[in-house]
Design a protein around this motif. Sequence first.
Motif, PDB file in Angstrom:
ATOM      1  N   GLU A 146       0.816  -1.211   0.000  1.00 43.21           N
ATOM      2  CA  GLU A 146       0.000   0.000   0.000  1.00 43.21           C
ATOM      3  C   GLU A 146       0.852   1.265   0.000  1.00 43.21           C
ATOM      4  O   GLU A 146       0.428   2.298  -0.524  1.00 43.21           O
ATOM      5  CB  GLU A 146      -0.924  -0.001   1.224  1.00 43.21           C
ATOM      6  CG  GLU A 146      -1.930  -1.154   1.229  1.00 43.21           C
ATOM      7  CD  GLU A 146      -2.808  -1.129   2.463  1.00 43.21           C
ATOM      8  OE1 GLU A 146      -2.694  -0.156   3.248  1.00 43.21           O
ATOM      9  OE2 GLU A 146      -3.598  -2.066   2.646  1.00 43.21           O
ATOM     10  N   PHE A 147       2.038   1.184   0.618  1.00 43.24           N
ATOM     11  CA  PHE A 147       2.930   2.339   0.668  1.00 43.24           C
ATOM     12  C   PHE A 147       4.308   1.938   0.132  1.00 43.24           C
ATOM     13  O   PHE A 147       4.516   0.797  -0.282  1.00 43.24           O
ATOM     14  CB  PHE A 147       3.032   2.886   2.100  1.00 43.24           C
ATOM     15  CG  PHE A 147       1.714   3.365   2.649  1.00 43.24           C
ATOM     16  CD1 PHE A 147       1.131   4.531   2.181  1.00 43.24           C
ATOM     17  CD2 PHE A 147       1.049   2.639   3.621  1.00 43.24           C
ATOM     18  CE1 PHE A 147      -0.083   4.969   2.680  1.00 43.24           C
ATOM     19  CE2 PHE A 147      -0.163   3.067   4.129  1.00 43.24           C
ATOM     20  CZ  PHE A 147      -0.738   4.235   3.650  1.00 43.24           C
ATOM     21  N   ASP A 148       5.244   2.868   0.165  1.00 45.43           N
ATOM     22  CA  ASP A 148       6.540   2.685  -0.490  1.00 45.43           C
ATOM     23  C   ASP A 148       7.292   1.462   0.031  1.00 45.43           C
ATOM     24  O   ASP A 148       7.295   1.177   1.236  1.00 45.43           O
ATOM     25  CB  ASP A 148       7.412   3.920  -0.281  1.00 45.43           C
ATOM     26  CG  ASP A 148       6.933   5.096  -1.113  1.00 45.43           C
ATOM     27  OD1 ASP A 148       5.887   4.962  -1.768  1.00 45.43           O
ATOM     28  OD2 ASP A 148       7.599   6.149  -1.089  1.00 45.43           O
ATOM     29  N   VAL A 149       7.943   0.768  -0.894  1.00 45.34           N
ATOM     30  CA  VAL A 149       8.837  -0.340  -0.550  1.00 45.34           C
ATOM     31  C   VAL A 149      10.163   0.251  -0.080  1.00 45.34           C
ATOM     32  O   VAL A 149      10.754   1.109  -0.749  1.00 45.34           O
ATOM     33  CB  VAL A 149       9.060  -1.265  -1.758  1.00 45.34           C
ATOM     34  CG1 VAL A 149      10.110  -2.325  -1.438  1.00 45.34           C
ATOM     35  CG2 VAL A 149       7.753  -1.916  -2.174  1.00 45.34           C
ATOM     36  N   THR A 150      10.645  -0.190   1.069  1.00 48.97           N
ATOM     37  CA  THR A 150      11.874   0.356   1.644  1.00 48.97           C
ATOM     38  C   THR A 150      13.100  -0.505   1.351  1.00 48.97           C
ATOM     39  O   THR A 150      14.213   0.012   1.233  1.00 48.97           O
ATOM     40  CB  THR A 150      11.726   0.486   3.164  1.00 48.97           C
ATOM     41  OG1 THR A 150      11.351  -0.797   3.713  1.00 48.97           O
ATOM     42  CG2 THR A 150      10.657   1.514   3.511  1.00 48.97           C
ATOM     43  N   HIS A 151      12.900  -1.810   1.245  1.00 48.10           N
ATOM     44  CA  HIS A 151      14.035  -2.717   1.070  1.00 48.10           C
ATOM     45  C   HIS A 151      13.516  -4.046   0.535  1.00 48.10           C
ATOM     46  O   HIS A 151      12.358  -4.408   0.771  1.00 48.10           O
ATOM     47  CB  HIS A 151      14.748  -2.930   2.415  1.00 48.10           C
ATOM     48  CG  HIS A 151      16.098  -3.563   2.292  1.00 48.10           C
ATOM     49  ND1 HIS A 151      16.280  -4.933   2.267  1.00 48.10           N
ATOM     50  CD2 HIS A 151      17.336  -3.025   2.188  1.00 48.10           C
ATOM     51  CE1 HIS A 151      17.569  -5.196   2.159  1.00 48.10           C
ATOM     52  NE2 HIS A 151      18.232  -4.068   2.102  1.00 48.10           N
ATOM     53  N   PHE A 152      14.365  -4.776  -0.184  1.00 52.49           N
ATOM     54  CA  PHE A 152      14.005  -6.124  -0.626  1.00 52.49           C
ATOM     55  C   PHE A 152      15.272  -6.880  -0.993  1.00 52.49           C
ATOM     56  O   PHE A 152      16.343  -6.293  -1.195  1.00 52.49           O
ATOM     57  CB  PHE A 152      13.025  -6.087  -1.807  1.00 52.49           C
ATOM     58  CG  PHE A 152      13.584  -5.478  -3.064  1.00 52.49           C
ATOM     59  CD1 PHE A 152      14.256  -6.248  -4.003  1.00 52.49           C
ATOM     60  CD2 PHE A 152      13.437  -4.121  -3.315  1.00 52.49           C
ATOM     61  CE1 PHE A 152      14.770  -5.694  -5.156  1.00 52.49           C
ATOM     62  CE2 PHE A 152      13.948  -3.553  -4.466  1.00 52.49           C
ATOM     63  CZ  PHE A 152      14.614  -4.338  -5.389  1.00 52.49           C
TER      64      PHE A 152
END
Length: 394
Positions: A146-152
């Motif tokens: 739903e909101f920004d991806v910070t890390h993966f």
Amino acid sequence: MSQEYFVVENDLKLDGLPDDVLFVILAFCDVKTLLALACVNQNLNRVSSHDTVWRRISKKCINIRKSDKKSECWKNLCRVSHNWTRGNCKDRCMIKFKCNFMPYLYLVEPNKLFVAQGPDIVLYQSKKKTRMLPLWQQQMQFRGHEFDVTHFFIQDDRLISSSLDNTLRTWSLMTGMCEAVYTGHTSNVHSVDGYGDVLVSGGRDKVIKIWSQQSKHCLHTIPIQDHIWCVGMNPVTRSVLSGSAGHSTDVPALRLWSLESCSLIRNLDDGCHRFGAGVLSVLWESAFTFLSCGYDTAIKYWDMRVNSRCGCVLKWEDPHDSTVYCVDSDHKWMVVSGTNRYGVTRVWDKRARRCVRSFYAGRKSFSPVYSIQCDRTSLYVALANSIRSLDFSI
């Protein structure tokens, strides 16, 4: 008494020596001398370009791995390494965004790049450029946060991501579909890492959570008492690093924890701890060594085998006292970093005290470098409005 003098004509020349003798002689020459000898005649050109000569020189070069020899000769590998040192590169815009993001990069292969763009993760693949199609084309998109991806990160055939929507998600690389959602954090999740069946995450709720991918449940919770910006798991020693915001005067921002007992193994402090000097990124290079960077405007190289409270064996200060947002390395001599202003990226050599070269990715950009990745020939830089590549194979 008359004396007779004999003049002995010696026709022995450098290019007339056997190859094995020339290899020994040229082993004492530097790169400039070898390139000059290659211009003398065909025989010296052949000998001075031989892999036996350039393999010795490659041991002193940055960003050269043994596995690189499978595809190219040692001379060409040294040429590309020389471009990294001299700053000979071409700045190209790979991807242009319509609005500003805080993108995160993950390079799988030289032609496959995963980019976090807001709440989505997009796979780009490089193909032959035509008039109608760009060089980097979108191949797959992972949507669900739903909101920004910070890390993966990528593990086997799965992609695991963390987001500002307080969740973790696992995705199938084959179909792009979401396979599982991990809920339990009460605030933004800033980082995730894992190995095998274990996932480790941390965020703004001041806890590290250890998850099982098989049961999809939280196994343990470690309270940190500070906002967590990054985590890094070491599968060999069964431990996890936590980099926090540094809002505590008593506890350092960088700490090492045991995955099995969830107890503190070690506080990592180089003696220069300042309030607010948080750690933004950590990178394990081996089972015992790792890199860290953050608001203390420095890159630090740590060795857990050092019998001291510190463990910091090398430290490189940013020449402009800029916050170092991200770091990557070739796991040998070269370290690359991205700072918080004007798209500045720097190349460092572990054998030197100062940076080897600085670059301005997107010369008219005022954006920080949010993420950075490197391979043998290119440096990939994530800015707020674009992804740029610095090509050193020219």
